[in-house]
Design an enzyme around this catalytic site. Structure first.
Site, PDB file in Angstrom:
ATOM      1  N   CYS A 113       0.681   9.131  -7.335  1.00  0.00           N
ATOM      2  CA  CYS A 113       0.408   7.712  -7.639  1.00  0.00           C
ATOM      3  C   CYS A 113      -1.041   7.327  -7.374  1.00  0.00           C
ATOM      4  CB  CYS A 113       1.334   6.807  -6.832  1.00  0.00           C
ATOM      5  SG  CYS A 113       3.061   7.075  -7.197  1.00  0.00           S
ATOM      6  N   HIS A 239      -1.799  -0.420  -6.761  1.00  0.00           N
ATOM      7  CA  HIS A 239      -0.811   0.477  -7.361  1.00  0.00           C
ATOM      8  C   HIS A 239       0.514  -0.273  -7.453  1.00  0.00           C
ATOM      9  CE1 HIS A 239       1.890   3.588  -8.293  1.00  0.00           C
ATOM     10  NE2 HIS A 239       2.377   3.713  -7.073  1.00  0.00           N
ATOM     11  N   ASN A 269       7.197   1.524 -11.606  1.00  0.00           N
ATOM     12  CA  ASN A 269       6.163   2.400 -11.047  1.00  0.00           C
ATOM     13  C   ASN A 269       5.891   3.546 -12.032  1.00  0.00           C
ATOM     14  OD1 ASN A 269       4.615   4.177  -9.589  1.00  0.00           O
ATOM     15  ND2 ASN A 269       5.878   4.113  -7.740  1.00  0.00           N
TER      16      ASN A 269
END
Ligand code: UT7
Length: 312
Positions: A113, A239, A269
């Site tokens: 990520c 993020h 996500n």
């Protein structure tokens, strides 16, 4: 030596998976997902759609946005951890798809990520060294490759998508990728990692605790390094892992919620694509405007974390 952003683009697969769709296939509720994560929808790639398909579609849109062709690009850096093929890199395959004929370099960055921050870090270093004039940065993930529909604690959290940004060398140090910081702590491997059978192993609550401290830490570090405060930053694009993590981080940093770009509600996500997709979304929708300063903190498996400062 610095850079400036001259093009951007994104691609989201057609299929939208809603929380209600999950209610039909597992023991979960829209209420639980919204309360715990802020997510409503995510995009799921078709079975025959690959990470390269997503990456190439976003890259083509970024080139169109910049008025360039792939041969105007001197290097491609692709943040991805979900490629179907172990080799070659997604970056090289994108060159092939778009018909590049200049033998320009391309490679992938596997930072989970935090991948797009690692990719920005690489791009900044290449610009600083004066080695490449134009760099295309792609974030592309098919996270559905890893989803286990028997594990409700992770299956609802992820989505597929890709974004691409094109930066050009500039003599100004105050535009484009102004600063980056990346970090890693391999001792925390157990908290969140892929398994040999391509699934996601995550201790959600522990990961959450780390995310709400490490992202603000990286953000504070980079602001201090640049000699600025939260007041100087126009937008923060964290993020997009969980709305509660985003809100808690903003509170710690003293950022009003109105300064935060949120896409986790619609994209969930998308790991290494998340920040690139979110920036493309914000530019497309006129949320972020030319000249504005963006703070970009991220966090993910590794553990890895970091932040970037970008002026649009
Ligand atoms: O991008 C990489 C970084 N990743 C992250 O940042 C993720 C960080 N972690 C999180 O975002 C949160 O920890 C989650 C959203 C994953 C989970 O939220 P939580 O508030 O930490 O919940 P929990 O894991 O403590 O689980 C609470 C309860 C459990 O039930 P019991 O044991 O209390 O009866 C879970 O079984 O919620 C249950 N649960 C669910 N219930 C309905 C877990 N997943 C679900 C679900 N639907 N999908």
């Amino acid at each position: 030596m610095g850079s400036r952003l001259i093009g951007y683009g994104s691609y989201l697969p057609e299929k939208i998976m809603t929380n209600q769709d999950f209610e039909k296939i597992m023991d979960t509720t829209d209420e639980w997902i919204v309360q715990r994560t802020g997510m409503h929808n995510r995009h799921f790639a078709a079975d025959n759609e690959t990470v390269v398909d997503l990456a190439a579609a976003a890259a083509a849109r970024a080139l169109e946005n910049a008025g360039l062709t792939i041969d105007d690009i001197d290097m491609v850096v692709c943040a991805t951890t979900s490629s179907e093929l172990d080799f070659p890199s997604v970056g090289v395959q994108v060159l092939g798809r778009l018909g590049a004929s200049r033998s320009q370099p391309a490679f992938d960055v596997r930072g989970a990520c935090t991948g797009y921050i690692y990719a920005l870090h690489c791009a900044r270093a290449f610009f600083a060294a004066g080695m490449h004039h134009r760099i295309m940065l792609i974030g592309a993930e098919k996270m559905t490759r890893f989803l286990d529909f028997n594990d409700r604690s992770t299956a609802v959290l992820f989505g597929d998508g890709a974004g691409a940004l094109i930066f050009e060398h500039s003599s100004s140090g105050y535009s484009g990728i102004i600063d980056t910081v990346v970090m890693a702590d391999g001792r925390e491997f157990d908290m969140l990692h892929g398994t040999p059978d391509h699934k996601i192993s995550m201790n959600g609550p522990e990961t959450y605790k780390k995310a709400v401290t490490l992202m603000p830490e990286a953000a504070s570090y980079i602001m201090e390094h640049a000699g600025i405060t939260a007041d100087n930053v126009d937008w923060i694009i964290p993020h997009q892992a969980n709305l509660r993590i985003i809100q808690s981080g903003a509170q710690r940093l003293g950022f009003p919620l109105e300064k935060i770009v949120v896409t986790v509600d619609r994209h969930a996500n998308t790991s290494g694509a998340s920040g690139v997709l979110a920036l493309s979304y914000a530019l497309d929708n006129g949320i972020i405007k030319k000249g504005q300063l963006i703070l970009y903190p991220a966090f993910g498996s590794g553990l890895t974390w970091g932040a970037a400062l970008i002026r649009i």
